[in-house]
Design a protein around this motif. Structure first.
Motif, PDB file in Angstrom:
ATOM      1  N   GLU A   1       0.841  -1.335  -0.049  1.00 46.36           N
ATOM      2  CA  GLU A   1       0.032  -0.075  -0.010  1.00 46.36           C
ATOM      3  C   GLU A   1       0.725   1.240   0.116  1.00 46.36           C
ATOM      4  O   GLU A   1       0.480   2.187  -0.544  1.00 46.36           O
ATOM      5  N   ILE A   2       1.939   1.017   0.692  1.00 48.78           N
ATOM      6  CA  ILE A   2       2.727   2.321   0.896  1.00 48.78           C
ATOM      7  C   ILE A   2       3.888   2.391  -0.386  1.00 48.78           C
ATOM      8  O   ILE A   2       4.077   3.397  -0.810  1.00 48.78           O
ATOM      9  N   LEU A   3       4.682   1.350  -0.684  1.00 47.68           N
ATOM     10  CA  LEU A   3       5.599   1.438  -1.465  1.00 47.68           C
ATOM     11  C   LEU A   3       5.354   0.626  -2.760  1.00 47.68           C
ATOM     12  O   LEU A   3       6.392   0.692  -3.638  1.00 47.68           O
ATOM     13  N   GLY A   4       4.375   0.342  -3.068  1.00 46.33           N
ATOM     14  CA  GLY A   4       3.796  -0.422  -4.601  1.00 46.33           C
ATOM     15  C   GLY A   4       3.664  -1.552  -4.327  1.00 46.33           C
ATOM     16  O   GLY A   4       4.131  -2.282  -3.867  1.00 46.33           O
ATOM     17  N   ALA A   5       2.891  -2.132  -5.446  1.00 46.86           N
ATOM     18  CA  ALA A   5       2.396  -3.366  -5.639  1.00 46.86           C
ATOM     19  C   ALA A   5       3.346  -4.461  -6.127  1.00 46.86           C
ATOM     20  O   ALA A   5       4.557  -4.016  -6.508  1.00 46.86           O
TER      21      ALA A   5
ATOM     22  N   GLU B   1       3.728  -8.307  -7.827  1.00 50.96           N
ATOM     23  CA  GLU B   1       3.034  -9.458  -8.471  1.00 50.96           C
ATOM     24  C   GLU B   1       3.179 -10.819  -7.727  1.00 50.96           C
ATOM     25  O   GLU B   1       2.287 -11.615  -7.538  1.00 50.96           O
ATOM     26  N   ASP B   2       4.660 -10.953  -7.242  1.00 46.02           N
ATOM     27  CA  ASP B   2       4.847 -12.163  -6.483  1.00 46.02           C
ATOM     28  C   ASP B   2       4.753 -12.052  -5.181  1.00 46.02           C
ATOM     29  O   ASP B   2       5.015 -11.062  -4.237  1.00 46.02           O
ATOM     30  N   LYS B   3       3.902 -12.948  -4.440  1.00 47.26           N
ATOM     31  CA  LYS B   3       3.360 -12.887  -3.105  1.00 47.26           C
ATOM     32  C   LYS B   3       4.788 -12.834  -2.098  1.00 47.26           C
ATOM     33  O   LYS B   3       4.318 -12.171  -0.974  1.00 47.26           O
ATOM     34  N   PHE B   4       5.722 -13.453  -2.388  1.00 47.63           N
ATOM     35  CA  PHE B   4       6.864 -13.316  -1.529  1.00 47.63           C
ATOM     36  C   PHE B   4       7.384 -11.986  -1.385  1.00 47.63           C
ATOM     37  O   PHE B   4       7.701 -11.668  -0.311  1.00 47.63           O
ATOM     38  N   TRP B   5       7.271 -11.307  -2.207  1.00 46.17           N
ATOM     39  CA  TRP B   5       7.771  -9.716  -2.342  1.00 46.17           C
ATOM     40  C   TRP B   5       6.785  -8.702  -1.441  1.00 46.17           C
ATOM     41  O   TRP B   5       6.964  -7.954  -0.651  1.00 46.17           O
ATOM     42  N   HIS B   6       5.525  -9.078  -1.782  1.00 49.17           N
ATOM     43  CA  HIS B   6       4.443  -8.560  -1.309  1.00 49.17           C
ATOM     44  C   HIS B   6       4.517  -8.586   0.224  1.00 49.17           C
ATOM     45  O   HIS B   6       4.555  -7.743   1.163  1.00 49.17           O
ATOM     46  N   ASP B   7       4.660 -10.124   0.831  1.00 53.64           N
ATOM     47  CA  ASP B   7       4.828 -10.134   2.141  1.00 53.64           C
ATOM     48  C   ASP B   7       6.259  -9.773   2.834  1.00 53.64           C
ATOM     49  O   ASP B   7       6.305  -9.190   3.850  1.00 53.64           O
ATOM     50  N   SER B   8       7.333  -9.835   1.932  1.00 53.87           N
ATOM     51  CA  SER B   8       8.523  -9.349   2.451  1.00 53.87           C
ATOM     52  C   SER B   8       8.421  -7.493   2.781  1.00 53.87           C
ATOM     53  O   SER B   8       8.967  -7.162   3.703  1.00 53.87           O
ATOM     54  N   LYS B   9       7.924  -6.805   2.165  1.00 53.03           N
ATOM     55  CA  LYS B   9       7.625  -5.489   1.943  1.00 53.03           C
ATOM     56  C   LYS B   9       6.909  -5.258   3.364  1.00 53.03           C
ATOM     57  O   LYS B   9       7.419  -4.341   4.063  1.00 53.03           O
TER      58      LYS B   9
ATOM     59  N   ALA C   1       6.548  -7.417   5.969  1.00 55.69           N
ATOM     60  CA  ALA C   1       7.301  -7.815   7.039  1.00 55.69           C
ATOM     61  C   ALA C   1       8.328  -6.812   7.468  1.00 55.69           C
ATOM     62  O   ALA C   1       8.477  -6.458   8.454  1.00 55.69           O
ATOM     63  N   ASN C   2       9.008  -6.380   6.483  1.00 61.90           N
ATOM     64  CA  ASN C   2      10.183  -5.339   6.829  1.00 61.90           C
ATOM     65  C   ASN C   2       9.690  -4.052   7.226  1.00 61.90           C
ATOM     66  O   ASN C   2      10.234  -3.427   8.109  1.00 61.90           O
TER      67      ASN C   2
END
Length: 150
Positions: A48-52, A54-62, A64-65
């Motif tokens: 929501e803050i840093l941008g969409a 496509e890969d769920k791993f990177w979605h979750d990583s953003k 979590a970080n």
């Protein structure tokens, strides 16, 4: 004496509110902090803050970080860290928070169900108290602050 208490772990039940209410009823001088408990906000804050992504791993990583900024600050500032391991989900994040708190030398109270004793034996070994109810946690905090039973 005043305590800063971080309430880590499971976000699907009212255990935090129960501890806070019991401590407030006793007028204990405690400041409570917690992770973001809105599951959707916690999961989606990164994209929501840093941008969409496509890969769920990177979605979750953003997410979590971004959440780790709050978690690190709160655990570092805490005098006591309470970690709740709930029934429905495996809280790997709760185990991580317990380990981080222990590594920082923070006092640790674990809140868990009896059937998780074996699975959490290493976490329990690092804790100063292992509780099975939110009321027991509140009583531990009361005793730490007042030095009195009951």
């Amino acid at each position: 004496m005043k305590l800063n208490v971080y309430l880590a772990g499971e976000i699907h039940t009212s255990w935090r509110e129960e501890i806070i209410a019991e401590c407030e009823a006793q007028k204990l001088d405690i400041t409570f902090t917690a992770p973001v408990t809105d599951h959707g906000a916690s999961d989606d804050c990164g994209v929501e803050i840093l941008g969409a992504e496509e890969d769920k791993f990177w979605h979750d990583s953003k997410g979590a970080n971004l959440n780790s900024i709050r978690t690190r600050k709160a655990i570092k500032d805490a005098d006591v860290v309470v970690v709740r391991f709930g029934e429905k989900y495996r809280q790997w994040n709760a185990a991580f928070d317990a380990g981080f708190a222990h590594a920082l030398g923070k006092s640790l109270i674990v809140l868990q169900m009896d059937e998780h004793q074996h699975a959490l034996k290493e976490v329990d070994a690092a804790a100063q108290a292992v509780c099975s109810t939110p009321s027991q946690v509140a009583k531990c905090l009361s005793y730490v602050l007042t030095g009195q039973l009951g």
